[in-house]
Design a protein around this motif. Structure first.
Motif, PDB file in Angstrom:
ATOM      1  N   ALA A 138       0.835  -1.206   0.000  1.00 28.55           N
ATOM      2  CA  ALA A 138       0.000   0.000   0.000  1.00 28.55           C
ATOM      3  C   ALA A 138       0.868   1.254   0.000  1.00 28.55           C
ATOM      4  CB  ALA A 138      -0.929  -0.014   1.215  1.00 28.55           C
ATOM      5  N   ALA A 139       1.929   1.249   0.813  1.00 30.66           N
ATOM      6  CA  ALA A 139       2.778   2.440   0.927  1.00 30.66           C
ATOM      7  C   ALA A 139       3.704   2.610  -0.263  1.00 30.66           C
ATOM      8  CB  ALA A 139       3.587   2.369   2.220  1.00 30.66           C
ATOM      9  N   VAL A 140       4.263   1.505  -0.766  1.00 25.94           N
ATOM     10  CA  VAL A 140       5.271   1.595  -1.819  1.00 25.94           C
ATOM     11  C   VAL A 140       4.646   1.525  -3.208  1.00 25.94           C
ATOM     12  CG1 VAL A 140       7.333   0.524  -2.794  1.00 25.94           C
ATOM     13  CG2 VAL A 140       7.024   0.595  -0.310  1.00 25.94           C
ATOM     14  N   ARG A 188      11.198   8.120  -0.888  1.00 20.88           N
ATOM     15  CA  ARG A 188      11.100   7.320  -2.108  1.00 20.88           C
ATOM     16  C   ARG A 188      12.225   7.728  -3.058  1.00 20.88           C
ATOM     17  NH1 ARG A 188       5.805   5.440  -1.627  1.00 20.88           N
ATOM     18  NH2 ARG A 188       4.417   6.806  -0.421  1.00 20.88           N
ATOM     19  N   PHE A 189      12.931   6.743  -3.575  1.00 21.29           N
ATOM     20  CA  PHE A 189      14.074   7.001  -4.435  1.00 21.29           C
ATOM     21  C   PHE A 189      13.736   6.642  -5.878  1.00 21.29           C
ATOM     22  CE2 PHE A 189      15.637   6.087  -0.191  1.00 21.29           C
ATOM     23  CZ  PHE A 189      16.552   7.104   0.025  1.00 21.29           C
ATOM     24  N   GLU A 190      14.274   7.431  -6.787  1.00 14.93           N
ATOM     25  CA  GLU A 190      14.076   7.169  -8.216  1.00 14.93           C
ATOM     26  C   GLU A 190      15.296   6.480  -8.819  1.00 14.93           C
ATOM     27  OE1 GLU A 190      11.277   7.573  -9.739  1.00 14.93           O
ATOM     28  OE2 GLU A 190      10.287   8.519  -8.015  1.00 14.93           O
ATOM     29  N   SER A 191      16.481   6.997  -8.545  1.00 11.98           N
ATOM     30  CA  SER A 191      17.697   6.428  -9.130  1.00 11.98           C
ATOM     31  C   SER A 191      18.561   5.709  -8.096  1.00 11.98           C
ATOM     32  CB  SER A 191      18.519   7.525  -9.816  1.00 11.98           C
ATOM     33  OG  SER A 191      18.837   8.569  -8.902  1.00 11.98           O
ATOM     34  N   GLU A 192      18.583   6.204  -6.851  1.00  7.51           N
ATOM     35  CA  GLU A 192      19.367   5.552  -5.812  1.00  7.51           C
ATOM     36  C   GLU A 192      18.692   4.247  -5.388  1.00  7.51           C
ATOM     37  OE1 GLU A 192      18.203   8.610  -5.493  1.00  7.51           O
ATOM     38  OE2 GLU A 192      19.930   9.959  -5.549  1.00  7.51           O
ATOM     39  N   ALA A 193      19.489   3.319  -4.904  1.00  7.71           N
ATOM     40  CA  ALA A 193      18.959   2.010  -4.506  1.00  7.71           C
ATOM     41  C   ALA A 193      19.306   1.709  -3.060  1.00  7.71           C
ATOM     42  CB  ALA A 193      19.515   0.917  -5.410  1.00  7.71           C
ATOM     43  N   LEU A 194      18.377   1.100  -2.373  1.00  6.31           N
ATOM     44  CA  LEU A 194      18.594   0.658  -0.999  1.00  6.31           C
ATOM     45  C   LEU A 194      18.899  -0.832  -0.977  1.00  6.31           C
ATOM     46  CD1 LEU A 194      15.744   2.490   0.961  1.00  6.31           C
ATOM     47  CD2 LEU A 194      18.093   3.260   0.528  1.00  6.31           C
ATOM     48  N   LEU A 195      19.616  -1.234   0.052  1.00  8.07           N
ATOM     49  CA  LEU A 195      19.864  -2.648   0.307  1.00  8.07           C
ATOM     50  C   LEU A 195      19.131  -3.028   1.581  1.00  8.07           C
ATOM     51  CD1 LEU A 195      21.985  -2.368   2.850  1.00  8.07           C
ATOM     52  CD2 LEU A 195      23.677  -2.151   1.054  1.00  8.07           C
ATOM     53  N   ALA A 200      12.372   2.466  -1.517  1.00  7.50           N
ATOM     54  CA  ALA A 200      11.624   3.169  -0.467  1.00  7.50           C
ATOM     55  C   ALA A 200      12.152   2.802   0.907  1.00  7.50           C
ATOM     56  CB  ALA A 200      10.137   2.831  -0.551  1.00  7.50           C
ATOM     57  N   GLY A 201      12.453   3.815   1.703  1.00  2.51           N
ATOM     58  CA  GLY A 201      12.939   3.606   3.056  1.00  2.51           C
ATOM     59  C   GLY A 201      12.008   4.226   4.077  1.00  2.51           C
ATOM     60  N   LEU A 202      11.799   3.521   5.172  1.00  3.53           N
ATOM     61  CA  LEU A 202      10.970   4.022   6.264  1.00  3.53           C
ATOM     62  C   LEU A 202      11.869   4.441   7.421  1.00  3.53           C
ATOM     63  CD1 LEU A 202       8.204   4.413   7.724  1.00  3.53           C
ATOM     64  CD2 LEU A 202       8.409   2.012   8.467  1.00  3.53           C
TER      65      LEU A 202
END
Length: 309
Positions: free
Chosen positions: A71-73, A189-196, A231-233
């Protein structure tokens, strides 16, 4: 780690890149291999049988949590309505408490407490225990042999029964979830950067100046939870309004660095991403609990150790 969660960091054919902190090797593998910890959550019942009922209970929480993440992402619903917020609070709480690092920490505390008891209580305690076990007064040779064995502290490790960890999960998840529910939530919310993400996917960030004092649920400034590679919380350790904040390479770098430092043994990311670039990659932590004490210093003087109980 829930498979439904790790899928959000997987690429083609449900593959994820896994960095093993023990040797620094990073390679792709199927997520089904990354999510398996065989028999880790088995519970011994009162009649001596082993049950996977805990896994069933976890599945209910994880199902609700992944729906809230979608729902959030995916639907970009923010702030989350109460039902989704409660479900995600429980999900985050479970991911914080259920991980092997928490069990290892409990084992380390149990190990220290038992060995401290041996050191402080000395041979009189051993003599009493042996008398109860043997049904007769033990010989001095028996007492000395057990004493020598138990005071060779580096030769053995104490592990708690797995039920202890499961009981802790049952007790803590509702409390921690309630704390998270009432805190301020920020999403980026990220467009180009990526989270691990990592095998400990909830990172506690210490307050400024508090690094040397350790960090816990009560003392953390915030909690970082990657919910998706984009997406990071951020759960602030205080009440306040929910908000969205603008992404940046610096924020993504900070997020990823905290997750890597918090990892127990493994870090995961999408095979097409390079989120490890520029990060400090530590080795595997030898211990989860820092206890600066030499148990030998607690041993009673020789005269007391041999005393009669």
């Amino acid at each position: 780690m829930p498979r439904s969660y790790l899928e959000r960091f997987a690429g083609q054919f449900m593959q994820v890149s896994r960095l093993r902190l023990e040797d620094g090797v990073c390679k792709s593998e199927p997520i089904k291999r990354s999510t398996v910890v065989r028999d880790f959550y088995l519970m011994e019942t009162a009649d001596g049988h082993w049950s996977d009922a805990a896994e069933d209970a976890f599945g209910v929480i994880e199902n609700g949590g992944i729906h809230a993440i979608r729902a959030a992402v995916d639907d970009r619903l923010w702030p989350l309505p109460g039902e989704h917020r409660a479900a995600l609070s429980a999900w985050v709480a479970l991911q914080y408490v259920r991980v092997p690092a928490i069990r290892q920490g409990g084992d380390e505390v149990a190990d220290f407490v038992l060995k401290l008891s041996v050191a402080v209580n000395g041979k009189p305690r051993i003599r009493r225990i042996l008398a109860e076990r043997l049904g007769r007064p033990p010989t001095e040779e028996e007492v000395d042999g057990q004493w020598e064995k138990l005071t060779d502290f580096n030769s053995y490790k104490v592990k708690q029964h797995s039920n202890r960890h499961l009981k802790l999960i049952k007790e803590l998840v509702p409390k921690v979830a309630g704390h998270f529910f009432n805190s301020a939530w920020w999403i980026c919310r990220f467009e180009s950067e990526a989270l691990l993400t990592a095998d400990c996917p909830v990172a506690l960030v210490p307050r400024a100046g508090g690094e040397d004092d350790g960090v816990g649920l009560a003392t953390a400034q915030m909690f970082l939870v990657p919910r998706d590679r984009r997406a990071g919380l951020v759960i602030q350790n205080c009440r306040g309004a929910d908000r969205q904040f603008s992404p940046s390479g610096e924020i993504a770098h900070t997020f990823n660095q905290q997750l890597v430092l918090n990892a127990h043994r493994s870090v995961f990311h999408h095979p097409d991403d390079q989120p490890l670039k520029g990060l400090h990659i530590p080795g595997v932590r030898v211990s989860e609990i820092s206890i600066e004490a030499d148990l030998k210093e607690f041993l009673l003087p020789e005269g007391w150790r041999g005393g009669k109980a």
